[in-house]
Write a protein that holds these residues in place. Structure first.
Motif, PDB file in Angstrom:
ATOM      1  N   LEU A  31       0.814  -1.209   0.000  1.00  0.00           N
ATOM      2  CA  LEU A  31       0.000   0.000   0.000  1.00  0.00           C
ATOM      3  C   LEU A  31       0.850   1.262   0.000  1.00  0.00           C
ATOM      4  CD1 LEU A  31      -2.548  -1.092   2.748  1.00  0.00           C
ATOM      5  CD2 LEU A  31      -2.865  -1.221   0.284  1.00  0.00           C
ATOM      6  N   THR A  32       0.251   2.350  -0.489  1.00  0.00           N
ATOM      7  CA  THR A  32       0.897   3.653  -0.357  1.00  0.00           C
ATOM      8  C   THR A  32       0.722   4.111   1.082  1.00  0.00           C
ATOM      9  OG1 THR A  32      -1.111   4.857  -0.923  1.00  0.00           O
ATOM     10  CG2 THR A  32       0.346   4.226  -2.759  1.00  0.00           C
ATOM     11  N   ALA A  33       1.364   5.198   1.465  1.00  0.00           N
ATOM     12  CA  ALA A  33       1.295   5.681   2.850  1.00  0.00           C
ATOM     13  C   ALA A  33      -0.141   6.063   3.207  1.00  0.00           C
ATOM     14  CB  ALA A  33       2.228   6.866   3.033  1.00  0.00           C
ATOM     15  N   ASP A  34      -0.841   6.733   2.289  1.00  0.00           N
ATOM     16  CA  ASP A  34      -2.214   7.144   2.557  1.00  0.00           C
ATOM     17  C   ASP A  34      -3.131   5.926   2.692  1.00  0.00           C
ATOM     18  OD1 ASP A  34      -4.315   9.000   2.884  1.00  0.00           O
ATOM     19  OD2 ASP A  34      -4.876   8.753   0.770  1.00  0.00           O
ATOM     20  N   GLU A  35      -2.964   4.958   1.805  1.00  0.00           N
ATOM     21  CA  GLU A  35      -3.771   3.743   1.867  1.00  0.00           C
ATOM     22  C   GLU A  35      -3.465   2.951   3.134  1.00  0.00           C
ATOM     23  OE1 GLU A  35      -4.196   2.969  -2.937  1.00  0.00           O
ATOM     24  OE2 GLU A  35      -2.592   1.992  -1.811  1.00  0.00           O
ATOM     25  N   ALA A  36      -2.185   2.898   3.517  1.00  0.00           N
ATOM     26  CA  ALA A  36      -1.806   2.178   4.742  1.00  0.00           C
ATOM     27  C   ALA A  36      -2.454   2.822   5.960  1.00  0.00           C
ATOM     28  CB  ALA A  36      -0.295   2.144   4.884  1.00  0.00           C
ATOM     29  N   GLU A  37      -2.549   4.154   5.959  1.00  0.00           N
ATOM     30  CA  GLU A  37      -3.181   4.851   7.078  1.00  0.00           C
ATOM     31  C   GLU A  37      -4.678   4.531   7.123  1.00  0.00           C
ATOM     32  OE1 GLU A  37      -5.231   7.646   9.367  1.00  0.00           O
ATOM     33  OE2 GLU A  37      -5.285   7.865   7.186  1.00  0.00           O
ATOM     34  N   LEU A  38      -5.335   4.505   5.962  1.00  0.00           N
ATOM     35  CA  LEU A  38      -6.762   4.170   5.904  1.00  0.00           C
ATOM     36  C   LEU A  38      -7.016   2.744   6.384  1.00  0.00           C
ATOM     37  CD1 LEU A  38      -7.861   5.682   2.464  1.00  0.00           C
ATOM     38  CD2 LEU A  38      -8.503   6.485   4.723  1.00  0.00           C
ATOM     39  N   VAL A  39      -6.208   1.805   5.903  1.00  0.00           N
ATOM     40  CA  VAL A  39      -6.370   0.403   6.300  1.00  0.00           C
ATOM     41  C   VAL A  39      -6.060   0.241   7.790  1.00  0.00           C
ATOM     42  CG1 VAL A  39      -5.461  -1.927   5.978  1.00  0.00           C
ATOM     43  CG2 VAL A  39      -5.982  -0.519   3.998  1.00  0.00           C
TER      44      VAL A  39
ATOM     45  N   ALA B 259     -15.267   8.217  14.902  1.00  0.00           N
ATOM     46  CA  ALA B 259     -16.650   8.674  15.049  1.00  0.00           C
ATOM     47  C   ALA B 259     -17.502   8.089  13.922  1.00  0.00           C
ATOM     48  CB  ALA B 259     -16.704  10.201  14.996  1.00  0.00           C
ATOM     49  N   THR B 260     -18.807   8.029  14.143  1.00  0.00           N
ATOM     50  CA  THR B 260     -19.705   7.408  13.165  1.00  0.00           C
ATOM     51  C   THR B 260     -19.674   8.156  11.828  1.00  0.00           C
ATOM     52  OG1 THR B 260     -21.106   6.694  14.981  1.00  0.00           O
ATOM     53  CG2 THR B 260     -22.080   6.649  12.790  1.00  0.00           C
ATOM     54  N   ARG B 261     -19.650   9.480  11.881  1.00  0.00           N
ATOM     55  CA  ARG B 261     -19.599  10.262  10.641  1.00  0.00           C
ATOM     56  C   ARG B 261     -18.285  10.012   9.906  1.00  0.00           C
ATOM     57  NH1 ARG B 261     -20.504  15.744  12.278  1.00  0.00           N
ATOM     58  NH2 ARG B 261     -22.664  15.134  12.380  1.00  0.00           N
ATOM     59  N   ASP B 262     -17.194   9.931  10.661  1.00  0.00           N
ATOM     60  CA  ASP B 262     -15.887   9.661  10.055  1.00  0.00           C
ATOM     61  C   ASP B 262     -15.805   8.227   9.538  1.00  0.00           C
ATOM     62  OD1 ASP B 262     -15.153  12.239  10.676  1.00  0.00           O
ATOM     63  OD2 ASP B 262     -14.163  11.677  12.554  1.00  0.00           O
ATOM     64  N   LEU B 263     -16.546   7.321  10.162  1.00  0.00           N
ATOM     65  CA  LEU B 263     -16.567   5.924   9.705  1.00  0.00           C
ATOM     66  C   LEU B 263     -17.193   5.824   8.309  1.00  0.00           C
ATOM     67  CD1 LEU B 263     -15.914   3.006  10.531  1.00  0.00           C
ATOM     68  CD2 LEU B 263     -18.213   2.858  11.458  1.00  0.00           C
TER      69      LEU B 263
ATOM     70  N   ARG C  44     -16.216   5.111   2.480  1.00  0.00           N
ATOM     71  CA  ARG C  44     -16.277   5.661   1.125  1.00  0.00           C
ATOM     72  C   ARG C  44     -14.888   5.736   0.503  1.00  0.00           C
ATOM     73  NH1 ARG C  44     -15.077  10.276  -0.835  1.00  0.00           N
ATOM     74  NH2 ARG C  44     -14.868  11.283   1.190  1.00  0.00           N
ATOM     75  N   ARG C  45     -13.896   6.218   1.252  1.00  0.00           N
ATOM     76  CA  ARG C  45     -12.537   6.334   0.719  1.00  0.00           C
ATOM     77  C   ARG C  45     -11.913   4.965   0.465  1.00  0.00           C
ATOM     78  NH1 ARG C  45      -9.414  10.310   4.503  1.00  0.00           N
ATOM     79  NH2 ARG C  45      -7.791   9.960   2.959  1.00  0.00           N
ATOM     80  N   LEU C  46     -12.159   4.014   1.357  1.00  0.00           N
ATOM     81  CA  LEU C  46     -11.640   2.656   1.146  1.00  0.00           C
ATOM     82  C   LEU C  46     -12.244   2.020  -0.099  1.00  0.00           C
ATOM     83  CD1 LEU C  46     -11.579   1.263   4.797  1.00  0.00           C
ATOM     84  CD2 LEU C  46      -9.612   1.507   3.287  1.00  0.00           C
ATOM     85  N   ARG C  47     -13.539   2.239  -0.312  1.00  0.00           N
ATOM     86  CA  ARG C  47     -14.185   1.683  -1.509  1.00  0.00           C
ATOM     87  C   ARG C  47     -13.602   2.282  -2.786  1.00  0.00           C
ATOM     88  NH1 ARG C  47     -20.367   1.635   0.619  1.00  0.00           N
ATOM     89  NH2 ARG C  47     -20.285  -0.408   1.592  1.00  0.00           N
ATOM     90  N   GLU C  48     -13.346   3.595  -2.767  1.00  0.00           N
ATOM     91  CA  GLU C  48     -12.739   4.231  -3.938  1.00  0.00           C
ATOM     92  C   GLU C  48     -11.379   3.610  -4.243  1.00  0.00           C
ATOM     93  OE1 GLU C  48     -12.568   8.365  -2.991  1.00  0.00           O
ATOM     94  OE2 GLU C  48     -14.719   8.684  -3.327  1.00  0.00           O
TER      95      GLU C  48
ATOM     96  N   LEU D 138      -7.639  -4.079   0.496  1.00  0.00           N
ATOM     97  CA  LEU D 138      -8.574  -2.970   0.639  1.00  0.00           C
ATOM     98  C   LEU D 138     -10.010  -3.477   0.792  1.00  0.00           C
ATOM     99  CD1 LEU D 138      -6.971  -0.587  -1.968  1.00  0.00           C
ATOM    100  CD2 LEU D 138      -7.136  -0.169   0.483  1.00  0.00           C
ATOM    101  N   ALA D 139     -10.352  -4.568   0.115  1.00  0.00           N
ATOM    102  CA  ALA D 139     -11.689  -5.147   0.252  1.00  0.00           C
ATOM    103  C   ALA D 139     -11.931  -5.659   1.669  1.00  0.00           C
ATOM    104  CB  ALA D 139     -11.886  -6.271  -0.757  1.00  0.00           C
ATOM    105  N   SER D 140     -10.919  -6.271   2.260  1.00  0.00           N
ATOM    106  CA  SER D 140     -11.085  -6.741   3.642  1.00  0.00           C
ATOM    107  C   SER D 140     -11.203  -5.562   4.604  1.00  0.00           C
ATOM    108  CB  SER D 140      -9.939  -7.668   4.038  1.00  0.00           C
ATOM    109  OG  SER D 140      -8.715  -6.974   4.036  1.00  0.00           O
ATOM    110  N   ALA D 141     -10.521  -4.450   4.315  1.00  0.00           N
ATOM    111  CA  ALA D 141     -10.657  -3.252   5.153  1.00  0.00           C
ATOM    112  C   ALA D 141     -12.068  -2.681   5.033  1.00  0.00           C
ATOM    113  CB  ALA D 141      -9.615  -2.206   4.745  1.00  0.00           C
ATOM    114  N   VAL D 142     -12.621  -2.676   3.823  1.00  0.00           N
ATOM    115  CA  VAL D 142     -14.000  -2.205   3.627  1.00  0.00           C
ATOM    116  C   VAL D 142     -14.964  -3.104   4.401  1.00  0.00           C
ATOM    117  CG1 VAL D 142     -15.857  -1.983   1.930  1.00  0.00           C
ATOM    118  CG2 VAL D 142     -13.582  -1.127   1.396  1.00  0.00           C
ATOM    119  N   LYS D 143     -14.720  -4.396   4.360  1.00  0.00           N
ATOM    120  CA  LYS D 143     -15.587  -5.348   5.060  1.00  0.00           C
ATOM    121  C   LYS D 143     -15.543  -5.123   6.575  1.00  0.00           C
ATOM    122  CE  LYS D 143     -16.548 -10.294   5.063  1.00  0.00           C
ATOM    123  NZ  LYS D 143     -16.111 -11.590   4.558  1.00  0.00           N
ATOM    124  N   ARG D 144     -14.354  -4.903   7.117  1.00  0.00           N
ATOM    125  CA  ARG D 144     -14.226  -4.639   8.560  1.00  0.00           C
ATOM    126  C   ARG D 144     -14.957  -3.370   8.953  1.00  0.00           C
ATOM    127  NH1 ARG D 144      -8.859  -6.276   7.780  1.00  0.00           N
ATOM    128  NH2 ARG D 144      -8.211  -4.116   7.478  1.00  0.00           N
TER     129      ARG D 144
END
Length: 170
Positions: free
Chosen positions: A12-20, A32-36, A41-45, A86-92
């Motif tokens: 992963l890139t640094a940004d993707e690693a931070e998201l995951v 927070a729920t809003r941030d979740l 959305r960002r993980l799906r993209e 990334l798909a497993s991160a979206v699932k979590r």
């Protein structure tokens, strides 16, 4: 598929690693729920982009598409692993959002059930002050049937005809 944090950092890139990283267990509960919702959305993209790149690389390897870079792709393993990660991160993250929604719904049900019980107790017993039945302590009252002949008169006439046919009384 279990992937170590070292393999994640390599794929992963640094940004993707931070998201995951934010989608893993201890840290996801602090989001927070809003941030979740924004995280999902960002993980799906990112996941969709990785899937698209892997698909394009597979087409290049088969010779169906022209190369996007200077030379055609020789392997799509890294892109497939990245998309799976990334798909497993979206699932979590989606599972955490569903867990929170269910907990909120459960809390609402408990609140409304307790409120209904309190209102019912406050209203008291609705049957108090009413007699047990419509005719309390008097027993059953006969209700005459107006459509039937009185005291079985039709039955008596029929018996007389039957006695004539049968040859008399028995």
């Amino acid at each position: 598929m279990t992937i170590s944090s070292r393999q994640e950092a390599r794929l992963l890139t640094a940004d993707e690693a931070e998201l995951v990283g934010r989608s893993h267990h201890p840290r996801i509960q602090d989001v927070a729920t809003r941030d979740l919702d924004d995280l999902i959305r960002r993980l799906r993209e990112r996941r969709d982009r990785a899937r698209g790149i892997a698909h394009r690389q597979r087409r290049e390897m088969r010779g169906r598409a022209s190369p996007a870079g200077a030379r055609p792709a020789a392997d799509d393993t890294g892109s497939r692993h990245k998309a799976a990660l990334l798909a497993s991160a979206v699932k979590r993250a989606s599972k955490e959002r569903e867990r929170r929604r269910a907990a909120e719904a459960r809390g609402g049900l408990v609140f409304h059930a307790r409120r209904a019980l309190a209102l019912r107790r406050e209203a008291g017993d609705p049957a108090s002050g009413r007699p047990d039945s419509r005719t309390a302590h008097e027993g059953m009252n006969p209700v005459p049937n107006e459509s039937e002949a009185p005291s079985g008169a039709l039955r008596q006439e029929g018996q007389e005809i039957a006695m004539r046919r049968g040859g008399g009384p028995r």
